[in-house]
Design a protein around this motif. Structure first.
Motif, PDB file in Angstrom:
ATOM      1  N   LYS A   1       0.791  -1.305   0.037  1.00 19.13           N
ATOM      2  CA  LYS A   1       0.157  -0.101   0.002  1.00 19.13           C
ATOM      3  C   LYS A   1       0.785   1.417  -0.086  1.00 19.13           C
ATOM      4  O   LYS A   1       0.437   2.192  -0.592  1.00 19.13           O
ATOM      5  N   ASN A   2       2.099   1.191   0.532  1.00 20.59           N
ATOM      6  CA  ASN A   2       2.841   2.488   0.683  1.00 20.59           C
ATOM      7  C   ASN A   2       4.359   2.048   0.314  1.00 20.59           C
ATOM      8  O   ASN A   2       4.967   1.079   0.745  1.00 20.59           O
ATOM      9  N   ILE A   3       4.897   2.914  -0.833  1.00 19.75           N
ATOM     10  CA  ILE A   3       6.228   2.670  -1.202  1.00 19.75           C
ATOM     11  C   ILE A   3       6.992   3.961  -0.672  1.00 19.75           C
ATOM     12  O   ILE A   3       6.542   4.879  -1.009  1.00 19.75           O
ATOM     13  N   LEU A   4       8.275   3.859  -0.257  1.00 15.61           N
ATOM     14  CA  LEU A   4       9.072   4.903   0.367  1.00 15.61           C
ATOM     15  C   LEU A   4      10.313   4.802  -0.712  1.00 15.61           C
ATOM     16  O   LEU A   4      10.947   3.728  -0.930  1.00 15.61           O
ATOM     17  N   ILE A   5      10.536   6.176  -1.607  1.00 16.59           N
ATOM     18  CA  ILE A   5      11.619   6.324  -2.448  1.00 16.59           C
ATOM     19  C   ILE A   5      12.411   7.067  -1.631  1.00 16.59           C
ATOM     20  O   ILE A   5      12.146   8.437  -1.411  1.00 16.59           O
ATOM     21  N   CYS A   6      13.945   6.630  -1.414  1.00 15.46           N
ATOM     22  CA  CYS A   6      14.822   7.647  -1.084  1.00 15.46           C
ATOM     23  C   CYS A   6      15.576   8.239  -2.046  1.00 15.46           C
ATOM     24  O   CYS A   6      16.023   7.573  -3.060  1.00 15.46           O
TER      25      CYS A   6
ATOM     26  N   ALA B   1      -0.196   1.391  -5.154  1.00 13.48           N
ATOM     27  CA  ALA B   1       0.376   1.773  -3.934  1.00 13.48           C
ATOM     28  C   ALA B   1       0.616   3.356  -3.941  1.00 13.48           C
ATOM     29  O   ALA B   1       0.904   3.706  -5.075  1.00 13.48           O
ATOM     30  N   ALA B   2       0.526   3.903  -2.623  1.00 15.91           N
ATOM     31  CA  ALA B   2       0.912   5.494  -2.527  1.00 15.91           C
ATOM     32  C   ALA B   2       2.414   5.645  -2.601  1.00 15.91           C
ATOM     33  O   ALA B   2       3.156   4.650  -1.921  1.00 15.91           O
ATOM     34  N   ILE B   3       3.189   6.872  -2.928  1.00 15.15           N
ATOM     35  CA  ILE B   3       4.385   7.110  -2.877  1.00 15.15           C
ATOM     36  C   ILE B   3       4.681   7.880  -2.183  1.00 15.15           C
ATOM     37  O   ILE B   3       4.152   9.128  -2.217  1.00 15.15           O
ATOM     38  N   SER B   4       5.813   7.957  -1.339  1.00 10.64           N
ATOM     39  CA  SER B   4       6.514   8.806  -0.333  1.00 10.64           C
ATOM     40  C   SER B   4       7.772   8.894  -1.035  1.00 10.64           C
ATOM     41  O   SER B   4       8.705   8.000  -1.124  1.00 10.64           O
TER      42      SER B   4
ATOM     43  N   ALA C   1      11.715  14.757  -8.939  1.00  7.24           N
ATOM     44  CA  ALA C   1      11.102  13.467  -8.460  1.00  7.24           C
ATOM     45  C   ALA C   1       9.562  13.503  -8.848  1.00  7.24           C
ATOM     46  O   ALA C   1       9.094  12.562  -9.444  1.00  7.24           O
ATOM     47  N   LEU C   2       8.927  14.420  -8.752  1.00  6.87           N
ATOM     48  CA  LEU C   2       7.386  14.711  -9.028  1.00  6.87           C
ATOM     49  C   LEU C   2       7.318  14.559 -10.483  1.00  6.87           C
ATOM     50  O   LEU C   2       6.131  13.853 -10.804  1.00  6.87           O
ATOM     51  N   LYS C   3       8.136  15.189 -11.091  1.00  9.24           N
ATOM     52  CA  LYS C   3       7.875  15.182 -12.607  1.00  9.24           C
ATOM     53  C   LYS C   3       8.117  13.896 -13.227  1.00  9.24           C
ATOM     54  O   LYS C   3       7.429  13.226 -14.013  1.00  9.24           O
ATOM     55  N   THR C   4       8.982  13.012 -12.613  1.00  5.78           N
ATOM     56  CA  THR C   4       9.461  11.737 -13.079  1.00  5.78           C
ATOM     57  C   THR C   4       8.233  10.791 -12.734  1.00  5.78           C
ATOM     58  O   THR C   4       8.000  10.203 -13.858  1.00  5.78           O
ATOM     59  N   LEU C   5       7.955  10.862 -11.618  1.00  7.70           N
ATOM     60  CA  LEU C   5       6.844   9.899 -11.385  1.00  7.70           C
ATOM     61  C   LEU C   5       5.332  10.479 -12.032  1.00  7.70           C
ATOM     62  O   LEU C   5       4.792   9.347 -12.336  1.00  7.70           O
ATOM     63  N   LYS C   6       4.998  11.477 -12.253  1.00  3.06           N
ATOM     64  CA  LYS C   6       3.938  11.603 -12.976  1.00  3.06           C
ATOM     65  C   LYS C   6       4.085  11.598 -14.451  1.00  3.06           C
ATOM     66  O   LYS C   6       3.151  11.068 -14.966  1.00  3.06           O
TER      67      LYS C   6
ATOM     68  N   ILE D   1       1.313  10.991  -4.351  1.00  2.70           N
ATOM     69  CA  ILE D   1       2.555  11.054  -3.991  1.00  2.70           C
ATOM     70  C   ILE D   1       2.766  12.168  -3.104  1.00  2.70           C
ATOM     71  O   ILE D   1       2.149  13.294  -3.082  1.00  2.70           O
ATOM     72  N   THR D   2       3.489  11.966  -2.203  1.00  2.00           N
ATOM     73  CA  THR D   2       3.820  13.018  -1.168  1.00  2.00           C
ATOM     74  C   THR D   2       5.532  13.410  -1.029  1.00  2.00           C
ATOM     75  O   THR D   2       6.071  12.195  -1.341  1.00  2.00           O
ATOM     76  N   PHE D   3       5.980  14.427  -0.825  1.00  2.00           N
ATOM     77  CA  PHE D   3       7.436  14.765  -0.816  1.00  2.00           C
ATOM     78  C   PHE D   3       7.789  15.092   0.735  1.00  2.00           C
ATOM     79  O   PHE D   3       7.132  15.938   1.144  1.00  2.00           O
ATOM     80  N   HIS D   4       8.883  14.574   1.202  1.00  2.00           N
ATOM     81  CA  HIS D   4       9.421  15.137   2.466  1.00  2.00           C
ATOM     82  C   HIS D   4      10.863  15.558   2.269  1.00  2.00           C
ATOM     83  O   HIS D   4      11.619  14.730   1.696  1.00  2.00           O
ATOM     84  N   HIS D   5      11.271  16.547   2.978  1.00  2.00           N
ATOM     85  CA  HIS D   5      12.640  16.881   3.040  1.00  2.00           C
ATOM     86  C   HIS D   5      12.839  17.115   4.504  1.00  2.00           C
ATOM     87  O   HIS D   5      12.334  17.932   5.479  1.00  2.00           O
ATOM     88  N   GLU D   6      14.060  16.369   5.091  1.00  3.64           N
ATOM     89  CA  GLU D   6      14.483  16.294   6.174  1.00  3.64           C
ATOM     90  C   GLU D   6      15.982  16.916   6.473  1.00  3.64           C
ATOM     91  O   GLU D   6      16.703  16.370   5.451  1.00  3.64           O
ATOM     92  N   THR D   7      16.356  17.043   7.454  1.00  2.69           N
ATOM     93  CA  THR D   7      17.952  17.226   7.594  1.00  2.69           C
ATOM     94  C   THR D   7      18.341  16.423   8.743  1.00  2.69           C
ATOM     95  O   THR D   7      17.716  16.236  10.018  1.00  2.69           O
ATOM     96  N   GLY D   8      19.439  15.581   8.839  1.00  2.00           N
ATOM     97  CA  GLY D   8      19.849  14.669   9.455  1.00  2.00           C
ATOM     98  C   GLY D   8      20.660  13.758   8.882  1.00  2.00           C
ATOM     99  O   GLY D   8      21.328  13.843   7.839  1.00  2.00           O
ATOM    100  N   LEU D   9      20.577  12.440   9.523  1.00  4.02           N
ATOM    101  CA  LEU D   9      21.565  11.391   8.762  1.00  4.02           C
ATOM    102  C   LEU D   9      20.382  10.465   8.379  1.00  4.02           C
ATOM    103  O   LEU D   9      19.445  10.298   8.997  1.00  4.02           O
TER     104      LEU D   9
END
Length: 282
Positions: free
Chosen positions: A2-7, A30-33, A82-87, A96-104
């Motif tokens: 149901k949910n795919i995560l792409i790094c 499946a939804a994509i993050s 990423a969004l253009k590639t997926l669409k 599609i949802t996009f997330h930007h984080e700072t860390g490791l």
């Protein structure tokens, strides 16, 4: 599924990971993050001080602020790409949802992977052109830390029709069999179940192969079965190439760190040698 995560890190390998994610989403709805992680270490004072000191630039705080601004611009570019590639590959924007984080990446992944059924990441990252025979610097750490299945994608996308399962009888390989049985897309693919024999253990390998075959048959799947002889990494890599396999499934890092330090990791070597996506289970 149901949910795919792409790094993603914006590299060419991340682009291919998005294409594989789009293809899988179309098979499963499946939804994509999409997750982009800014490496926190580039903003640490010692690293910046070394760089700025060589140019005679102070104070460091101004430089760090500028680096943050540049990183935000990069994150916007990564998101747009990423969004253009997926669409363009046929995924509806609402999925599609996009997330930007700072860390490791390894630490951030724990918050996102728990709600994913599958994690996708490229075999190599931003430095692919400078380290063509090396895996991405964070890849092994991610594979060792994430409990969900991880699909390590290759340089060029190709729809999946031929799937090989490298079976060794371990717990992680049992997970692989369960995953195949539970996910509908595998029912339209040609499955190859392979066991590798080193030394004089063919009878044991035959029994292992029969047990795995019976489990798949009980789920309505009928794989081609093959016993390979020789060094595991070489035998499997050769089979993947000669049989034109599109996807390899294997149990990842099943041995202790000490053993791997002494004789190397089968998982790492197969990721290097096989020029197809590898779906890893822990």
């Amino acid at each position: 599924m149901k949910n795919i995560l792409i790094c993603t890190d914006g590299s060419s390998y991340s682009h291919e990971a998005c294409l594989y994610g789009a293809w899988l989403s179309q098979q499963t709805q499946a939804a994509i993050s999409v997750l982009y992680v800014t490496d926190l270490r580039q903003f640490e004072i010692p690293a910046v001080a070394d760089f700025s000191g060589s140019l005679g630039i102070q104070p460091f705080e101004g430089m760090i602020s500028q680096m943050h601004e540049v990183e935000e611009i990069k994150a916007d570019f990564v998101q747009e790409h990423a969004l253009k590639t997926l669409k363009d590959a046929g995924v509806d924007e609402s999925q599609i949802t996009f997330h930007h984080e700072t860390g490791l990446l390894v630490e951030v992944m724990s918050d996102y992977a728990d709600v994913a059924d599958l994690v996708l990441l490229g075999k190599r990252g931003e430095n692919v052109n400078f380290a063509t025979e090396h895996l991405g610097s964070m890849l092994e750490r991610v594979l060792r830390s994430v409990e969900q299945p991880c699909l390590v994608t290759n340089r060029q996308f190709k729809p999946i029709s031929e799937v090989a399962i490298a079976y060794d009888g371990g717990t992680s390989c049992q997970k692989a069999l369960d995953y195949i049985a539970a996910n509908e897309p595998f029912r339209s693919m040609d499955l190859h179940l392979i066991v590798c024999v080193e030394g004089h253990k063919e009878e044991e390998a035959t029994q292992r192969l029969q047990d795995a075959e019976s489990k798949l048959q009980a789920a309505g799947l009928f794989p081609q079965c093959q016993i390979l002889n020789g060094e595991v990494e070489t035998a499997i890599a050769n089979y993947v190439e000669q049989t034109k396999i599109d996807l390899l499934l294997l149990g990842a890092y099943g041995h202790s760190r000490i053993r791997e330090l002494l004789i190397g990791s089968t998982t790492t070597e197969l990721l290097r040698r096989c020029r197809v996506p590898v779906l890893c289970f822990r």
